[in-house]
Design a protein around this motif. Structure first.
Motif, PDB file in Angstrom:
ATOM      1  N   TYR A  30       0.834  -1.204   0.000  1.00 52.43           N
ATOM      2  CA  TYR A  30       0.000   0.000   0.000  1.00 52.43           C
ATOM      3  C   TYR A  30       0.869   1.255   0.000  1.00 52.43           C
ATOM      4  O   TYR A  30       0.582   2.211  -0.728  1.00 52.43           O
ATOM      5  CB  TYR A  30      -0.957   0.023   1.194  1.00 52.43           C
ATOM      6  N   TYR A  55       2.246   1.793  -3.458  1.00 53.62           N
ATOM      7  CA  TYR A  55       1.165   2.286  -4.315  1.00 53.62           C
ATOM      8  C   TYR A  55       0.881   3.770  -4.034  1.00 53.62           C
ATOM      9  O   TYR A  55       0.824   4.593  -4.947  1.00 53.62           O
ATOM     10  CB  TYR A  55      -0.092   1.440  -4.109  1.00 53.62           C
ATOM     11  N   ARG A 107       1.474   6.869  -6.565  1.00 56.54           N
ATOM     12  CA  ARG A 107       0.299   7.650  -6.968  1.00 56.54           C
ATOM     13  C   ARG A 107       0.507   9.134  -6.678  1.00 56.54           C
ATOM     14  O   ARG A 107       0.232   9.992  -7.510  1.00 56.54           O
ATOM     15  CB  ARG A 107      -0.946   7.134  -6.247  1.00 56.54           C
ATOM     16  N   PHE A 144       0.483  -5.411  -4.498  1.00 53.72           N
ATOM     17  CA  PHE A 144       0.537  -4.157  -5.245  1.00 53.72           C
ATOM     18  C   PHE A 144      -0.361  -4.249  -6.479  1.00 53.72           C
ATOM     19  O   PHE A 144      -1.124  -3.327  -6.767  1.00 53.72           O
ATOM     20  CB  PHE A 144       1.972  -3.820  -5.651  1.00 53.72           C
ATOM     21  N   SER A 145      -0.291  -5.359  -7.194  1.00 52.69           N
ATOM     22  CA  SER A 145      -1.135  -5.552  -8.380  1.00 52.69           C
ATOM     23  C   SER A 145      -2.612  -5.512  -8.012  1.00 52.69           C
ATOM     24  O   SER A 145      -3.419  -4.899  -8.715  1.00 52.69           O
ATOM     25  CB  SER A 145      -0.809  -6.879  -9.057  1.00 52.69           C
ATOM     26  N   SER A 192      -3.660  -1.854  -7.139  1.00 52.32           N
ATOM     27  CA  SER A 192      -3.635  -0.873  -8.224  1.00 52.32           C
ATOM     28  C   SER A 192      -4.461  -1.258  -9.448  1.00 52.32           C
ATOM     29  O   SER A 192      -4.624  -0.435 -10.355  1.00 52.32           O
ATOM     30  CB  SER A 192      -2.183  -0.626  -8.658  1.00 52.32           C
ATOM     31  N   ASP A 217      -7.243   1.167 -10.571  1.00 55.47           N
ATOM     32  CA  ASP A 217      -6.837   2.557 -10.752  1.00 55.47           C
ATOM     33  C   ASP A 217      -6.371   2.759 -12.189  1.00 55.47           C
ATOM     34  O   ASP A 217      -5.376   2.179 -12.614  1.00 55.47           O
ATOM     35  CB  ASP A 217      -5.715   2.884  -9.760  1.00 55.47           C
ATOM     36  N   PHE A 227      -2.781   3.360 -13.140  1.00 54.90           N
ATOM     37  CA  PHE A 227      -1.842   2.245 -12.999  1.00 54.90           C
ATOM     38  C   PHE A 227      -2.094   1.089 -13.968  1.00 54.90           C
ATOM     39  O   PHE A 227      -1.518   0.021 -13.797  1.00 54.90           O
ATOM     40  CB  PHE A 227      -1.887   1.703 -11.566  1.00 54.90           C
TER      41      PHE A 227
END
Length: 113
Positions: free
Chosen positions: A8, A11, A15, A48-49, A52, A55, A58
């Motif tokens: 997180y 990410y 971002r 992470f995948s 994101s 979004d 991403f």
């Protein structure tokens, strides 16, 4: 589960950097994971995948990572990779590298307008 928090944070950092630089897309995030950070990089990559994937900024972004080996030093002059006992004097060496978790690069796209 520390891996979720790390994923997180990566990410959120990417971002924030992308928005501050008017990015239209985040392509790649590079990170370093120290051997002694006690983090599973594959789990971080998976989480992470998952974080994101919804979004738009991403879409197609990948998290690449390097494992950083431990480097230690001891007051007796030893420098090497022994984590627990200095091979020269038997004391506990100081870890100077290998505990870090850091984002080293964020590759983005921006409009040329």
């Amino acid at each position: 589960m520390h891996e979720y928090t790390v994923a997180y944070d990566i990410y959120a950092t990417a971002r924030r950097a992308a928005l501050e630089n008017a990015a239209t897309r985040v392509k790649k995030i590079s990170a370093d994971f120290g051997e002694m950070s006690m983090i599973n990089p594959e789990q971080v990559e998976f989480l992470f995948s998952a974080l994101s994937e919804e979004d738009e900024l991403f879409q197609g972004a990948v998290l690449e990572y390097r494992n950083i080996p431990v480097k230690t030093e001891c007051p007796c002059g030893y420098k090497g990779d022994e984590k627990y006992v200095c091979p020269n004097c038997g004391k506990l060496p100081k870890i100077v590298e290998g505990r870090e978790i850091s984002v080293t690069n964020i590759e983005i796209e921006v409009d040329d307008e």
